[in-house]
Design a protein around this motif. Sequence first.
Motif, short mmCIF file in Angstrom:
data_model
loop_
_atom_site.label_atom_id
_atom_site.label_comp_id
_atom_site.label_asym_id
_atom_site.label_seq_id
_atom_site.Cartn_x
_atom_site.Cartn_y
_atom_site.Cartn_z
N VAL A 1 -38.52 48.72 104.84
CA VAL A 1 -38.51 48.86 103.39
C VAL A 1 -37.05 48.98 102.94
N PRO A 2 -36.46 47.91 102.40
CA PRO A 2 -35.08 48.01 101.93
C PRO A 2 -34.95 49.00 100.78
N ALA A 3 -33.77 49.57 100.62
CA ALA A 3 -33.52 50.48 99.52
C ALA A 3 -33.85 49.79 98.20
N GLY A 4 -34.51 50.54 97.31
CA GLY A 4 -34.87 49.98 96.01
C GLY A 4 -36.17 49.21 96.00
N HIS A 5 -36.86 49.16 97.13
CA HIS A 5 -38.16 48.50 97.21
C HIS A 5 -39.29 49.54 97.20
N PHE A 6 -40.49 49.07 96.95
CA PHE A 6 -41.67 49.91 96.97
C PHE A 6 -42.53 49.58 98.19
N VAL A 7 -43.25 50.59 98.68
CA VAL A 7 -44.20 50.36 99.76
C VAL A 7 -45.52 51.04 99.40
N SER B 1 -61.90 62.97 104.72
CA SER B 1 -60.99 62.55 103.66
C SER B 1 -61.77 61.96 102.49
N PRO B 2 -61.33 62.22 101.26
CA PRO B 2 -61.97 61.61 100.10
C PRO B 2 -61.55 60.16 99.87
N VAL B 3 -60.68 59.62 100.71
CA VAL B 3 -60.17 58.26 100.51
C VAL B 3 -61.30 57.24 100.61
N ARG B 4 -61.20 56.21 99.76
CA ARG B 4 -62.13 55.10 99.77
C ARG B 4 -61.36 53.79 99.67
N PRO B 5 -61.95 52.69 100.10
CA PRO B 5 -61.23 51.41 100.02
C PRO B 5 -60.69 51.16 98.61
N GLY B 6 -59.43 50.78 98.56
CA GLY B 6 -58.74 50.57 97.30
C GLY B 6 -57.80 51.70 96.93
N ASP B 7 -58.02 52.90 97.48
CA ASP B 7 -57.08 54.00 97.24
C ASP B 7 -55.75 53.70 97.92
N PHE B 8 -54.66 54.14 97.27
CA PHE B 8 -53.35 53.90 97.88
C PHE B 8 -52.38 55.03 97.57
N LEU B 9 -51.36 55.11 98.41
CA LEU B 9 -50.20 55.97 98.20
C LEU B 9 -49.00 55.05 98.12
N GLU B 10 -48.22 55.19 97.06
CA GLU B 10 -47.06 54.30 96.85
C GLU B 10 -45.78 55.11 96.88
N LEU B 11 -44.78 54.57 97.59
CA LEU B 11 -43.48 55.22 97.69
C LEU B 11 -42.37 54.25 97.32
N PHE B 12 -41.28 54.82 96.82
CA PHE B 12 -40.08 54.06 96.49
C PHE B 12 -38.99 54.43 97.48
N ALA B 13 -38.37 53.45 98.12
CA ALA B 13 -37.36 53.70 99.15
C ALA B 13 -36.02 54.06 98.50
N GLU B 14 -35.53 55.25 98.79
CA GLU B 14 -34.25 55.70 98.24
C GLU B 14 -33.07 55.26 99.10
N THR B 15 -33.36 54.74 100.28
CA THR B 15 -32.35 54.16 101.17
C THR B 15 -33.08 53.17 102.07
N ASP B 16 -32.35 52.39 102.86
CA ASP B 16 -33.01 51.44 103.76
C ASP B 16 -33.84 52.19 104.79
N LEU B 17 -35.11 51.83 104.90
CA LEU B 17 -36.04 52.57 105.75
C LEU B 17 -36.66 51.69 106.82
N LEU B 18 -36.88 52.31 107.97
CA LEU B 18 -37.80 51.80 108.99
C LEU B 18 -38.98 52.76 108.99
N GLY B 19 -40.17 52.21 108.83
CA GLY B 19 -41.36 53.05 108.82
C GLY B 19 -42.28 52.69 109.97
N ALA B 20 -43.15 53.63 110.32
CA ALA B 20 -44.22 53.38 111.29
C ALA B 20 -45.44 54.13 110.82
N LEU B 21 -46.58 53.46 110.86
CA LEU B 21 -47.83 54.07 110.42
C LEU B 21 -48.87 53.90 111.51
#
Length: 287
Positions: A64-70, A217-237
């Motif tokens: 996730v480059p800085a300034g992008h959303f995930v 969990s109360p999560v259901r298909p279509g639910d999401f969590l959105e983040l904004f990258a404040e710096t260049d990120l490497l993520g793992a999920l």
Amino acid sequence: MKPAHPEHPAPADAPARAAIPPVVCYPVEGLPHPDLVALRAARDGWRKVSETLVPPRDARCFDVPAGHFVRITSVEGPQVGDLNLWSAQDLSERFFSGKTRALHGTHLSTGDRLWSSLPFLRPLATITADTLDWYGFDDHGGGVHDVIGTRCDPYTHNLLSQGGQYHHCCHSNLTRALADRTGLPLHEAERHVHDVLNVFMCTGFLRDTGQYFMKASPVRPGDFLELFAETDLLGALSACPGGDCSSEHSSDAARCFPLLVEVFAPQAPPAGWSPAPRNGYDRSHGL
């Protein structure tokens, strides 16, 4: 586990001691607050630049480059995920769940930030949307998106199962994903795997024993969590082998589903935004 009955009598002033009001350890009024209006406005005209489908009981890395959303989205069925974040330039700078918890509380939602480890201590990402923000805290004290748990791991599984070997715990999933992404040997990649943001997981502490609990969990298909990258990120999920965590961790019996990770590039940076600088402490430590 705490004893059912105290071993020592309460002193005469016990009620007065317990009645002392709490003090918030880290008042956050002095922190710069994210401009959610500007961040959300930057979504207009954004374009998807990558998509990663995380298989059940496994993990994947993403950039996730800085300034992008995930966005992390539930697809097909209720599923929780364990999220690690690193600075893309330096794996020693990574998500610091303990300090994030101290600043924002046990569970995160819109407007909260994911802070990095010392000596960097800067926001890695800001939560800009959470479709489960309606949940709050339930009657059991449970909330969603916690920073109080660690991650299911094969070492704890080995202890609790008296020698069991299970390789698809989130810790191992994240280790394999990071090793594959970076080329590091497994034992070196493992050192960089750290305490997580438990995305979509519903957790709390039992009032009588103080034990960490999880529930469906109360999560259901279509639910999401959105983040904004404040710096260049490497993520793992990791798509946790506990599925919706209604029964147990580290299980081949739980129903598990994939998670979708999408990265979006805005047409222009949010108004007034710049990448997060490193912490300004001079590191002299009094010498």
